[in-house]
Design a protein around this motif. Structure first.
Motif, PDB file in Angstrom:
ATOM      1  N   ASP A 145       0.787  -1.496  -0.022  1.00 22.25           N
ATOM      2  CA  ASP A 145      -0.107  -0.001  -0.044  1.00 22.25           C
ATOM      3  C   ASP A 145       0.871   1.253   0.000  1.00 22.25           C
ATOM      4  N   LEU A 146       2.199   1.009  -0.057  1.00 24.25           N
ATOM      5  CA  LEU A 146       3.077   2.451  -0.056  1.00 24.25           C
ATOM      6  C   LEU A 146       3.255   3.053  -1.408  1.00 24.25           C
ATOM      7  N   VAL A 147       3.289   4.242  -1.294  1.00 22.32           N
ATOM      8  CA  VAL A 147       3.440   4.945  -2.904  1.00 22.32           C
ATOM      9  C   VAL A 147       4.464   6.068  -2.281  1.00 22.32           C
ATOM     10  N   LYS A 148       5.018   6.514  -3.557  1.00 20.16           N
ATOM     11  CA  LYS A 148       5.981   7.542  -3.162  1.00 20.16           C
ATOM     12  C   LYS A 148       5.174   8.987  -3.402  1.00 20.16           C
ATOM     13  N   GLY A 149       5.561   9.845  -2.524  1.00 15.91           N
ATOM     14  CA  GLY A 149       5.073  11.282  -2.459  1.00 15.91           C
ATOM     15  C   GLY A 149       6.178  12.326  -2.256  1.00 15.91           C
ATOM     16  N   TYR A 150       6.132  13.230  -2.878  1.00 13.62           N
ATOM     17  CA  TYR A 150       7.177  14.479  -2.869  1.00 13.62           C
ATOM     18  C   TYR A 150       6.444  15.839  -2.127  1.00 13.62           C
ATOM     19  N   GLU A 151       6.921  16.143  -0.932  1.00 10.78           N
ATOM     20  CA  GLU A 151       6.102  17.239  -0.223  1.00 10.78           C
ATOM     21  C   GLU A 151       6.419  18.477  -1.086  1.00 10.78           C
ATOM     22  N   VAL A 182       2.671  15.745  -3.737  1.00  7.49           N
ATOM     23  CA  VAL A 182       2.373  15.025  -4.982  1.00  7.49           C
ATOM     24  C   VAL A 182       2.908  13.375  -5.324  1.00  7.49           C
ATOM     25  N   VAL A 183       1.977  12.595  -5.299  1.00  8.99           N
ATOM     26  CA  VAL A 183       2.086  11.189  -5.406  1.00  8.99           C
ATOM     27  C   VAL A 183       2.475  10.752  -6.978  1.00  8.99           C
ATOM     28  N   ILE A 184       3.638  10.169  -6.961  1.00  7.89           N
ATOM     29  CA  ILE A 184       4.363   9.722  -8.226  1.00  7.89           C
ATOM     30  C   ILE A 184       4.295   8.393  -8.361  1.00  7.89           C
TER      31      ILE A 184
END
Length: 300
Positions: A60-66, A73-75
């Motif tokens: 369930d983990l995704v990458k996100g840039y604060e 922003v989810v990438i």
């Protein structure tokens, strides 16, 4: 026996040099595990949702840039793949520069390059050409899906090429941004102070011998661990810190020079700045051995 971590080729004009990449360092850091002080068991790290306190499954983990406080922003993985550099197996040389032109602050991690299958002759040719011209190759290479800027040079005392990954210019902090560096006009030194300081530098000068420097803290930690594992009690002594008086700069310089000269048997440092330069530690002035190669600057 070290194992290669990457294979490819150096692109040198229209010439390709098959190479194998090896790490040039073996870190000796003492690593500790976190334990529960009551049970002695290791602490498990868990991924927890900050809003619910519940553990999150790996899938369930995704990458996100604060981009702002609590705004991300989810990438997606496919989106990252679309901008990743093209996977190649070549180290593309872009420039040759003088070794002295590279500030050591740009160096990151060192590697060795060994010739790959069928690459012995072009490898040797490139190594000798770089050694004769005292040039360093600046190149780009993609390793583990990341493009790196690298510097390749011929080691002065070994017939091997060294490759160091480098920082990009915008990753190095400009020293002009430091507020604590005084302007040259704000601090004045006199000729006598400078002369004694130069004598102190000369007294401590010699050839660089890497083997003489040891990580005494790591050795002490490992010795302590060995004693405690053997059942010995570790006695901790409290040290009271006392503020040391700030010595006069000139007095400190002269005392330092006296101490160095006493150790090396060069006599007293008293008198004017015209005192002769000590020779005990200036091994660099000795005649080079027959067949020795000229030393090149090493990174720090």
């Amino acid at each position: 026996m070290p194992r290669s971590i990457w294979t490819g080729a150096i692109s040198f004009g229209l010439v390709t040099v098959p190479v194998k990449l090896y790490s040039a360092v073996n870190r000796k850091t003492v690593r500790f595990n976190q334990l529960n002080g009551k049970t002695g068991s290791r602490i498990a790290q868990k991924r927890v949702d900050a809003s619910t306190g519940e553990e999150v499954a790996y899938e369930d983990l995704v990458k996100g840039y604060e981009i702002a406080g609590d705004r991300y922003v989810v990438i997606e993985p496919s989106e990252l793949e679309s901008v990743q550099p093209e996977k190649t197996k070549t180290i593309d040389i872009e420039d040759f520069v003088d070794l002295s032109d590279i500030d050591p602050i740009f160096y990151d991690h060192p590697y060795y390059l060994a010739p790959g299958t069928g690459g012995a002759k072009p490898y040797r040719l490139l190594l000798e050409a770089m050694r004769e011209t005292n040039k360093v190759a600046i190149a780009k290479v993609v390793i583990r899906q990341k493009e790196s800027l690298v510097a390749i040079r011929a080691l002065p005392d070994h017939d091997v090429l060294e490759m160091a990954t480098m920082l990009f210019a915008d990753e190095v902090v400009d020293p002009e941004r430091l507020d604590d560096i005084p302007e040259a006009d704000d601090v004045k030194t006199n000729a006598r102070e400078l002369d004694i300081a130069k004598q102190l530098v000369e007294s401590l000068s010699g050839e660089f011998e890497p083997g003489k420097y040891r990580d005494t803290y790591r050795e002490a930690v490992l010795a302590m661990i060995e004693k405690k594992a053997a059942g010995e009690e570790i006695v901790v002594q409290e040290v009271e810190e006392e503020a040391a008086p700030v010595p006069d700069l000139m007095s400190a310089l002269k005392a330092s020079l006296d101490a160095v000269r006493k150790t090396s048997g060069d006599g007293d440092a008293g008198g004017d700045g015209a005192a002769e330069k000590p020779a005990a530690r200036k091994r660099a002035a000795a005649k080079p051995k027959a067949g020795a190669k000229p030393a090149a600057s090493k990174k720090g």
